[in-house]
Design a protein around this motif. Structure first.
Motif, PDB file in Angstrom:
ATOM      1  N   SER A  64       0.834  -1.196   0.000  1.00 14.83           N
ATOM      2  CA  SER A  64       0.000   0.000   0.000  1.00 14.83           C
ATOM      3  C   SER A  64       0.871   1.250   0.000  1.00 14.83           C
ATOM      4  N   PRO A  65       0.379   2.333  -0.600  1.00  8.43           N
ATOM      5  CA  PRO A  65       1.210   3.533  -0.731  1.00  8.43           C
ATOM      6  C   PRO A  65       1.610   4.146   0.604  1.00  8.43           C
ATOM      7  N   THR A 107      -3.547   3.182  -6.756  1.00  9.63           N
ATOM      8  CA  THR A 107      -2.467   4.105  -6.386  1.00  9.63           C
ATOM      9  C   THR A 107      -2.111   5.026  -7.540  1.00  9.63           C
ATOM     10  N   GLU A 116      -4.935   7.591  -8.166  1.00 12.20           N
ATOM     11  CA  GLU A 116      -4.980   8.695  -7.205  1.00 12.20           C
ATOM     12  C   GLU A 116      -3.804   9.653  -7.401  1.00 12.20           C
ATOM     13  N   HIS A 155       6.678   5.111  -3.809  1.00 14.38           N
ATOM     14  CA  HIS A 155       5.301   4.995  -3.315  1.00 14.38           C
ATOM     15  C   HIS A 155       5.068   3.707  -2.531  1.00 14.38           C
ATOM     16  N   TYR A 156       5.866   2.713  -2.751  1.00 13.48           N
ATOM     17  CA  TYR A 156       5.934   1.574  -1.834  1.00 13.48           C
ATOM     18  C   TYR A 156       7.230   0.825  -2.069  1.00 13.48           C
ATOM     19  N   LYS A 213       2.026  11.231  -1.056  1.00 12.40           N
ATOM     20  CA  LYS A 213       1.404  10.501   0.055  1.00 12.40           C
ATOM     21  C   LYS A 213      -0.003  11.020   0.312  1.00 12.40           C
ATOM     22  N   THR A 219      -2.455   9.877  -2.413  1.00 11.38           N
ATOM     23  CA  THR A 219      -2.824   8.453  -2.408  1.00 11.38           C
ATOM     24  C   THR A 219      -3.552   8.012  -1.146  1.00 11.38           C
ATOM     25  N   VAL A 268      -6.775   5.795  -1.247  1.00  9.14           N
ATOM     26  CA  VAL A 268      -6.686   4.387  -1.645  1.00  9.14           C
ATOM     27  C   VAL A 268      -7.198   3.477  -0.534  1.00  9.14           C
TER      28      VAL A 268
END
Length: 330
Positions: free
Chosen positions: A113-114, A186, A189, A238-239, A305, A308, A311
């Motif tokens: 997840s982000p 992700t 968004e 982002h992850y 952040k 996202t 999400v």
């Protein structure tokens, strides 16, 4: 004379039955524990080298009773197809990221997840918790056994043909994704247009202008020669990609208990081998891609952040995130 032939006949039948019983016993003693593992990346990739370590360890410690066949570059089949085959009870396995497993059991989305984790140590904290172990046990109902969830392959960024220095630059960009729901959400968004496609189609997609970029980590970008068809990498992070070695639950359950323990231990070792190599190579590949002319941009991650954040609500993951945060705060 007749009695003599009768006795000989009875002896022949006894010998035949004994032989059949012996062969049946021998077949039981030599069950086929072959496992075929297919991965997406090539045979130089850290995840493949990790499963090579797994293969060597398992075969050595079981004296070859458990045989592991390896296939790279989707030669065996695609990851989603292998997961489906494993769930059906076939003796196959693969390296799958959390997003694809999350499409089956939503809780695993949290691992991809982000901006959920600050670093891999937090992922370790989660995977050592009772909360995570419960997810793993529940997952066996889907026909899938997670052997280890510690293939740490690097941070995911946006590699594109157009320059991205802020979130505003992402708007309208067509970004290749794996097609997993958490990844598509992700990218959406962020302002991009997700396009799910096999990794093997990403290079020609960029070359032909079908897509504007990919969300990927340095190892996948470099080892697929993406630096030839992209010009920029925005370090959104982002992850952090963490993947699992998964196999058929039926195949795993057929193993003797001592072999199950060996398989689990060697899967953990294989993940550590892959992770250490990935960390080293990620930094090396970044420098080499710069030499090829790729420009890396540090971006405002807080901006991404914030974008996202929806999400978690979109995928009904607010409660799951709270449970994970409790684990991380302990």
């Amino acid at each position: 004379m007749k009695n003599k032939f009768l006795i000989i006949g009875i002896l022949c039948i006894i010998l035949l039955l004994t032989a059949c019983g012996s062969k049946s016993s021998e077949a039981e003693d030599n069950e086929d524990y072959t496992l075929r593992i297919g991965v997406t990346q090539n045979d130089q990739n850290a995840e493949f080298i990790g499963v090579e370590s797994f293969k060597e360890g398992v075969e050595e410690r079981t004296n070859g009773e458990v045989s592991v066949e390896l296939y790279h570059s989707d030669q065996l089949s695609s990851v989603p197809d292998l997961i489906e085959q494993a769930a059906m009870g076939n003796g196959v396995g693969t390296i799958s990221d959390a997003a694809m497993l999350g499409d089956i059991k939503k809780e695993f989305y949290i691992l991809q997840s982000p901006y959920m984790f600050d670093d891999y140590s937090q992922v370790d904290d989660l995977t050592e918790s009772e909360l995570y172990q419960g997810w793993v046990e529940d997952f066996t109902d889907e026909g899938i056994r997670i052997l280890s969830f510690n293939f740490y392959l690097g941070e995911r960024n946006l590699a594109t043909t157009d320059e991205i220095t802020s979130a505003a630059d992402v708007k309208g960009s067509v970004i290749r994704t794996s097609g997993a729901q958490i990844v598509d959400e992700t990218v959406s968004e962020m302002g991009g247009a997700p396009s799910g496609m096999p990794w093997s189609e990403a290079y020609p997609g960029l070359e032909q202008g079908v897509i504007n970029g990919v969300e990927a980590h340095n190892l996948a970008i470099y080892e697929s020669s993406m630096y030839e068809v992209i010009d920029y990498i925005a370090k959104t992070n982002h992850y952090q990609l963490v993947s699992a070695l998964v196999v058929s639950e039926d195949w795993f359950n057929d193993l003797p208990e001592e072999y199950q323990e060996i398989v689990l231990e060697e899967a953990d070792k294989g993940g550590k081998v892959a992770s250490e190599l990935a960390l080293e190579e990620s930094e090396e590949y970044e420098e080499q891609m710069k030499e090829y002319g790729v420009t890396f941009h540090e971006v405002n991650r807080e901006e991404f952040k914030e974008l996202t954040e929806p999400v978690y609500d979109n995928l009904d993951m607010i409660e799951i995130r709270e449970e994970v945060l409790e684990v991380l705060d302990q």
